[in-house]
Design an enzyme around this catalytic site. Sequence first.
Site, PDB file in Angstrom:
ATOM      1  N   THR A  85      42.767  34.662  37.595  1.00  3.70           N
ATOM      2  CA  THR A  85      43.549  33.687  38.481  1.00  3.70           C
ATOM      3  C   THR A  85      44.790  35.132  38.726  1.00  3.70           C
ATOM      4  O   THR A  85      45.249  35.337  38.123  1.00  3.70           O
ATOM      5  CB  THR A  85      44.802  32.943  38.074  1.00  3.70           C
ATOM      6  OG1 THR A  85      43.742  31.231  37.357  1.00  3.70           O
ATOM      7  CG2 THR A  85      45.031  32.323  39.414  1.00  3.70           C
ATOM      8  N   LYS A 161      40.993  29.211  43.877  1.00  2.00           N
ATOM      9  CA  LYS A 161      41.604  28.634  42.500  1.00  2.00           C
ATOM     10  C   LYS A 161      42.963  28.694  42.573  1.00  2.00           C
ATOM     11  O   LYS A 161      43.514  27.952  42.423  1.00  2.00           O
ATOM     12  CB  LYS A 161      41.074  30.222  41.431  1.00  2.00           C
ATOM     13  CG  LYS A 161      41.631  30.103  40.107  1.00  2.00           C
ATOM     14  CD  LYS A 161      41.507  28.830  39.290  1.00  2.00           C
ATOM     15  CE  LYS A 161      42.341  28.525  37.966  1.00  2.00           C
ATOM     16  NZ  LYS A 161      42.059  29.553  37.223  1.00  2.00           N
ATOM     17  N   LYS A 229      53.698  32.377  36.339  1.00  2.00           N
ATOM     18  CA  LYS A 229      52.803  33.206  36.961  1.00  2.00           C
ATOM     19  C   LYS A 229      51.706  32.662  38.520  1.00  2.00           C
ATOM     20  O   LYS A 229      52.339  33.655  39.581  1.00  2.00           O
ATOM     21  CB  LYS A 229      51.558  33.673  36.975  1.00  2.00           C
ATOM     22  CG  LYS A 229      50.845  34.389  36.799  1.00  2.00           C
ATOM     23  CD  LYS A 229      49.742  35.734  36.010  1.00  2.00           C
ATOM     24  CE  LYS A 229      48.458  34.264  35.715  1.00  2.00           C
ATOM     25  NZ  LYS A 229      47.695  33.840  36.596  1.00  2.00           N
TER      26      LYS A 229
END
EC number: 1.1.1.411
Length: 285
Positions: A85, A161, A229
């Site tokens: 990702t 995503k 993150k």
Amino acid sequence: MGAGMAASLRRAGFALCVHDVRAEVAQAFAQAGGTACASPAALGAQCDVVVSVVVNAQQTEELLFGADGCAGTLRPGSVFVMCSTVDPAWSAALADRLDERGLLYLDAPISGGAARAAQGQITMMTAGSAAAYAKAGAVLDAMAAQVYRLGDAPGAGSKVKIINQLLAGVHIAAAAEAMALGLREGVDPAALYEVITHSAGNSWMFENRMAHVLAGDYTPLSAVDIFVKDLGLVLDMARASKFPLPLSSTAHQMFMQASTAGFAREDDAAVIKIFPGITLPEKKT
């Protein structure tokens, strides 16, 4: 997830080379079939499709362009499948860098967790050229139940995503808040879990992550810092177009608080630990 994906490829009969920063892990895996490689460079020299399953863009950079990176050993026409990702703009730029070396690229983030990966049942959100799909399509199909082809522009898979991670992070944060309120109000947590999982307020994240809370088990399947993150990437993407994301911003702050409180490497369900005045279920022995 990488181990499960590699096992799925092995079951499908692919001649498999594997590398892990923990050499003993790669060697143990290869004992059941496959070749353990000492470095990404050694792996690249033997493969025409490389599937990268690491945490972030920095680790991807290292395995490609580091001292023992595979970008220099992959043969022209080989495909690099990036499953992390990452920032979509970074992914698009990576495609250009690899193209300069004669390498094909698939932007291919994944979802589903370790259990689904082991069964070959993950979801892949992919984008790339027809040539990359022609060479790597069978590899993708062996690892995933769903391979979504989202266009020929690398970065498109990463955008989808990141939107998925927006929902996942917000749902975990909301699930933790709901369970925390129940605990504060003296509701039996097992009874609350039973009711919610059979009611309209349920979500996959509530059902999955609050089971970890009930078990008192915060062994990281996906850690708090993963959502620090990932929700950071969500906010970065939206900030570029000045798009407001109030729920994502709040959820990000919750995970940041959990991380700085010492729960960074615990399961992301540990975000519930930021709530004051509650007694969490203890781990069953």
